[in-house]
Design a protein around this motif. Structure first.
Motif, PDB file in Angstrom:
ATOM      1  N   ALA A  91       0.803  -1.096  -0.325  1.00  0.00           N
ATOM      2  CA  ALA A  91       0.362  -0.430  -0.030  1.00  0.00           C
ATOM      3  C   ALA A  91       1.032   1.425   0.115  1.00  0.00           C
ATOM      4  O   ALA A  91       0.584   2.039  -0.473  1.00  0.00           O
ATOM      5  N   ALA A  92       1.550   1.630   0.593  1.00  0.00           N
ATOM      6  CA  ALA A  92       2.896   2.156   0.784  1.00  0.00           C
ATOM      7  C   ALA A  92       3.476   2.718  -0.333  1.00  0.00           C
ATOM      8  O   ALA A  92       3.249   3.923  -0.830  1.00  0.00           O
ATOM      9  N   ALA A  93       3.697   1.496  -1.136  1.00  0.00           N
ATOM     10  CA  ALA A  93       4.870   1.729  -2.086  1.00  0.00           C
ATOM     11  C   ALA A  93       3.731   2.433  -3.368  1.00  0.00           C
ATOM     12  O   ALA A  93       4.477   3.307  -4.126  1.00  0.00           O
ATOM     13  N   LYS A  97      -3.622   5.181  -6.273  1.00  0.00           N
ATOM     14  CA  LYS A  97      -4.375   5.894  -4.863  1.00  0.00           C
ATOM     15  C   LYS A  97      -5.344   4.917  -5.145  1.00  0.00           C
ATOM     16  O   LYS A  97      -6.171   4.589  -3.621  1.00  0.00           O
ATOM     17  N   ALA A  98      -6.111   4.207  -6.179  1.00  0.00           N
ATOM     18  CA  ALA A  98      -7.200   3.413  -6.362  1.00  0.00           C
ATOM     19  C   ALA A  98      -6.659   1.757  -6.205  1.00  0.00           C
ATOM     20  O   ALA A  98      -5.945   1.607  -6.885  1.00  0.00           O
ATOM     21  N   GLN A 114     -10.448  -3.193   5.405  1.00  0.00           N
ATOM     22  CA  GLN A 114     -10.583  -4.015   3.966  1.00  0.00           C
ATOM     23  C   GLN A 114     -10.178  -3.704   3.003  1.00  0.00           C
ATOM     24  O   GLN A 114     -11.143  -3.949   1.715  1.00  0.00           O
ATOM     25  N   GLU A 115      -9.892  -1.954   2.660  1.00  0.00           N
ATOM     26  CA  GLU A 115     -10.050  -1.689   1.619  1.00  0.00           C
ATOM     27  C   GLU A 115      -8.686  -1.523   0.860  1.00  0.00           C
ATOM     28  O   GLU A 115      -9.786  -1.373  -0.492  1.00  0.00           O
ATOM     29  N   CYS A 116      -7.892  -1.974   1.114  1.00  0.00           N
ATOM     30  CA  CYS A 116      -6.541  -2.655   0.247  1.00  0.00           C
ATOM     31  C   CYS A 116      -6.679  -3.653  -0.127  1.00  0.00           C
ATOM     32  O   CYS A 116      -5.713  -4.042  -0.574  1.00  0.00           O
ATOM     33  N   LEU A 117      -7.909  -3.797  -0.514  1.00  0.00           N
ATOM     34  CA  LEU A 117      -7.906  -5.780  -1.084  1.00  0.00           C
ATOM     35  C   LEU A 117      -6.880  -5.860  -1.842  1.00  0.00           C
ATOM     36  O   LEU A 117      -7.569  -5.633  -3.186  1.00  0.00           O
ATOM     37  N   VAL A 118      -5.991  -6.349  -2.256  1.00  0.00           N
ATOM     38  CA  VAL A 118      -5.488  -7.181  -3.748  1.00  0.00           C
ATOM     39  C   VAL A 118      -5.288  -8.885  -3.929  1.00  0.00           C
ATOM     40  O   VAL A 118      -4.843  -9.138  -2.744  1.00  0.00           O
ATOM     41  N   LEU A 178     -21.564   0.250  -5.942  1.00  0.00           N
ATOM     42  CA  LEU A 178     -21.077   1.160  -6.679  1.00  0.00           C
ATOM     43  C   LEU A 178     -20.532   1.557  -7.608  1.00  0.00           C
ATOM     44  O   LEU A 178     -20.245   2.883  -8.110  1.00  0.00           O
ATOM     45  N   ARG A 179     -19.074   0.919  -7.592  1.00  0.00           N
ATOM     46  CA  ARG A 179     -18.220   1.262  -9.034  1.00  0.00           C
ATOM     47  C   ARG A 179     -17.333   2.236  -8.392  1.00  0.00           C
ATOM     48  O   ARG A 179     -17.228   2.789  -9.629  1.00  0.00           O
ATOM     49  N   GLU A 180     -17.607   2.267  -7.427  1.00  0.00           N
ATOM     50  CA  GLU A 180     -16.271   3.234  -6.912  1.00  0.00           C
ATOM     51  C   GLU A 180     -14.802   3.222  -6.464  1.00  0.00           C
ATOM     52  O   GLU A 180     -15.072   2.377  -6.306  1.00  0.00           O
ATOM     53  N   ALA A 181     -14.008   4.064  -6.762  1.00  0.00           N
ATOM     54  CA  ALA A 181     -12.770   3.628  -6.550  1.00  0.00           C
ATOM     55  C   ALA A 181     -12.440   3.140  -4.921  1.00  0.00           C
ATOM     56  O   ALA A 181     -13.028   4.237  -4.493  1.00  0.00           O
TER      57      ALA A 181
END
Length: 101
Positions: A36-38, A45-46, A67-71, A53-56
């Motif tokens: 996330a930091a890198a 940002k997204a 859990q917003e930074c799930l990849v 809602l198809r929002e970033a």
């Protein structure tokens, strides 16, 4: 100092520059940074799009609670804020199937 610059590890004597990929794009990070930091320090940002809602969505709490930074990393769902970078790491956007809560 910008917010992006504040996230970057600057002491190059102690943190080697490494290469990673997000959705096929090459980025440079410093050893010891979280994914996330890198990515944030590189201007990303997204990290995903909300299913309903198809929002970033991107970094929010940076401590693993939201859990917003799930990849996806190596076929596994991980939190970008809790995952350290490593050389050649391949990160992909999670293809959401559920609804926003």
């Amino acid at each position: 100092m910008s917010a992006e610059d504040a996230m970057r590890i600057h002491d190059s004597k102690h943190a080697d520059a490494i290469e990673l990929f997000f959705n096929g794009r090459r980025f440079t990070a410093r050893a010891g940074e979280s994914v996330a930091a890198a990515l944030f320090a590189s201007g990303v940002k997204a990290l995903r799009v909300s299913p309903r809602l198809r929002e970033a969505r991107g970094m929010f709490c940076l401590m693993g609670s939201c859990q917003e930074c799930l990849v996806m990393v190596d076929g596994r769902r991980v939190l970008a804020c809790q995952t350290p970078v490593s050389e050649g790491l391949r990160i992909e956007t999670v293809q959401e199937t559920g609804a926003d809560v």
